[in-house]
Enzyme design. Structure first.
Site, short mmCIF file in Angstrom:
data_model
loop_
_atom_site.label_atom_id
_atom_site.label_comp_id
_atom_site.label_asym_id
_atom_site.label_seq_id
_atom_site.Cartn_x
_atom_site.Cartn_y
_atom_site.Cartn_z
N LYS A 61 0.90 -1.16 0.00
CA LYS A 61 0.00 0.00 0.00
C LYS A 61 0.94 1.21 0.00
O LYS A 61 1.36 1.69 1.06
CB LYS A 61 -0.88 -0.06 1.25
CG LYS A 61 -1.99 0.97 1.28
CD LYS A 61 -2.99 0.67 2.39
CE LYS A 61 -3.93 1.83 2.63
NZ LYS A 61 -4.81 2.15 1.49
N1 PMP Z 1 -7.72 -1.75 -2.46
C1 PMP Z 1 -7.15 -0.54 -2.42
C2 PMP Z 1 -6.48 -0.02 -3.64
C3 PMP Z 1 -7.19 0.23 -1.26
O1 PMP Z 1 -6.64 1.44 -1.21
C4 PMP Z 1 -7.86 -0.28 -0.13
C5 PMP Z 1 -7.95 0.53 1.13
N2 PMP Z 1 -6.83 0.32 1.96
C6 PMP Z 1 -8.44 -1.56 -0.20
C7 PMP Z 1 -8.35 -2.28 -1.39
C8 PMP Z 1 -9.14 -2.17 0.97
O2 PMP Z 1 -8.23 -2.51 1.99
P1 PMP Z 1 -8.63 -2.51 3.51
O3 PMP Z 1 -9.86 -3.31 3.63
O4 PMP Z 1 -7.47 -3.10 4.20
O5 PMP Z 1 -8.86 -1.08 3.91
#
Ligand code: PMP
Length: 305
Positions: A159
């Site tokens: 991320k």
């Molecule tokens: N995909 C992307 C590109 C994101 O930015 C996020 C948000 N973090 C998610 C999926 C979902 O991840 P999470 O459930 O860990 O927030």
């Protein structure tokens, strides 16, 4: 909407006044996107504020940092406590939390390993990312023409700051076209994810979501939903999904920390309709879990101490 200011931000080991958490314009990450971050939520519970799956978010941030050759100068335990300290210092019962690890001010140029690694953790109140109305009645999604980047272009599992330029292009494209959120396809045309969410489909009572190898972030909400399905006896599997699968779904929803569980009521002008029973059940169970009312997943609600 401007970020609502609170008192303090944790910055390189200290709680500093909100307005003083600043960086130099020649900060490496500002030029090259060389940072990694997390999006985490804290919810009020009967026993006080609880951060949802904080340990798992911090582990993902460690992995993201590793993928970009960054050594975080604090232990996971220190970051865990720092997150709690930010919430307490700002007296926030429920909030969004944004830790960021980034290459700071030092050298310019693309070889980053001589630049310092800075760390900040901010928290502020942030409501439903795609709107309360969206959570209640669903949103309209559009497949973006911009495709999601794969592992041959960058470290997809991270991320990372710079990777969000990809999401930004998708988000702007579909917003300008009058939709609420983008669905991105990978370079094979398979369904990947939203601009900041994972995507799930339901057909004939079965829940599906793309494999992590299909160009998606391994979302913590995604993982929670798969566990909810297991617990509820709802058949669920990771599967490669095509654009056609989107259009013939009985139900569809996005998952993400900021967005939470958001039903999709239309994709590319193909109606899916009002949120269906499986989406509703998952939404309810998710709410119970994050608000600390679920015995089976009690460990996910990490009480602020
Ligand atoms: N995909 C992307 C590109 C994101 O930015 C996020 C948000 N973090 C998610 C999926 C979902 O991840 P999470 O459930 O860990 O927030």
């Amino acid at each position: 909407m401007p970020i609502p200011e609170v008192d303090k931000i944790w910055f390189n080991g200290e709680l500093v006044p909100w307005q003083e958490a600043k960086v130099h314009v020649l900060t490496h990450a500002l030029h090259y996107g060389s940072g990694v971050f997390e999006g985490i939520r804290c919810y009020p519970t009967d026993r006080g504020p609880a951060v949802f799956r904080l340990t798992d978010h911090l582990s993902r941030m460690e992995r993201s940092a590793k993928l970009y050759y960054m050594e975080i100068p604090y232990t996971p335990e220190q970051l865990h406590q720092a997150t709690f300290d930010v919430i307490k210092a700002n007296d926030l019962p429920g909030c969004y939390i944004r830790p960021i690890v980034f290459r700071g001010y030092g050298e310019m140029g693309l070889y980053p390993l001589n630049s310092p690694v800075d760390v900040a953790i901010a928290a502020w109140p942030w409501g439903a990312y795609l709107g309360e109305e969206g959570i209640a009645h669903g949103i309209r999604a559009k497949v973006a023409s911009i495709q999601s980047l794969d592992d041959t272009c960058l470290a997809r599992a991270a991320k990372a700051c710079g990777q969000y330029l990809n999401s930004i292009l998708a988000k702007v494209e579909v917003t300008k076209a009058g939709y609420d959120e983008a669905i991105m396809l990978d370079d094979h045309g398979h369904v990947a994810e939203g601009s900041g969410e994972n995507v799930f489909l339901v057909r004939d009572g079965k829940v599906t979501t793309p494999f992590p190898s299909d160009g998606v972030l391994e979302g913590i909400t995604r993982d929670t939903v798969l566990r909810i399905c297991g617990s509820e006896g709802i058949p669920a599997e990771e599967r490669t999904l095509s654009r056609s699968d989107l259009y013939v779904a009985d139900e569809a929803f996005f998952t993400g920390t900021a967005a939470e569980i958001v039903p999709i009521r239309e994709i590319d002008d193909h109606p899916i309709g009002e949120p269906g029973p499986i989406t509703r059940r998952i939404q309810e169970r998710y709410r119970d879990i994050v608000e600390g009312r679920d015995e089976e997943f009690a460990a996910f609600a990490e009480l602020v101490s």
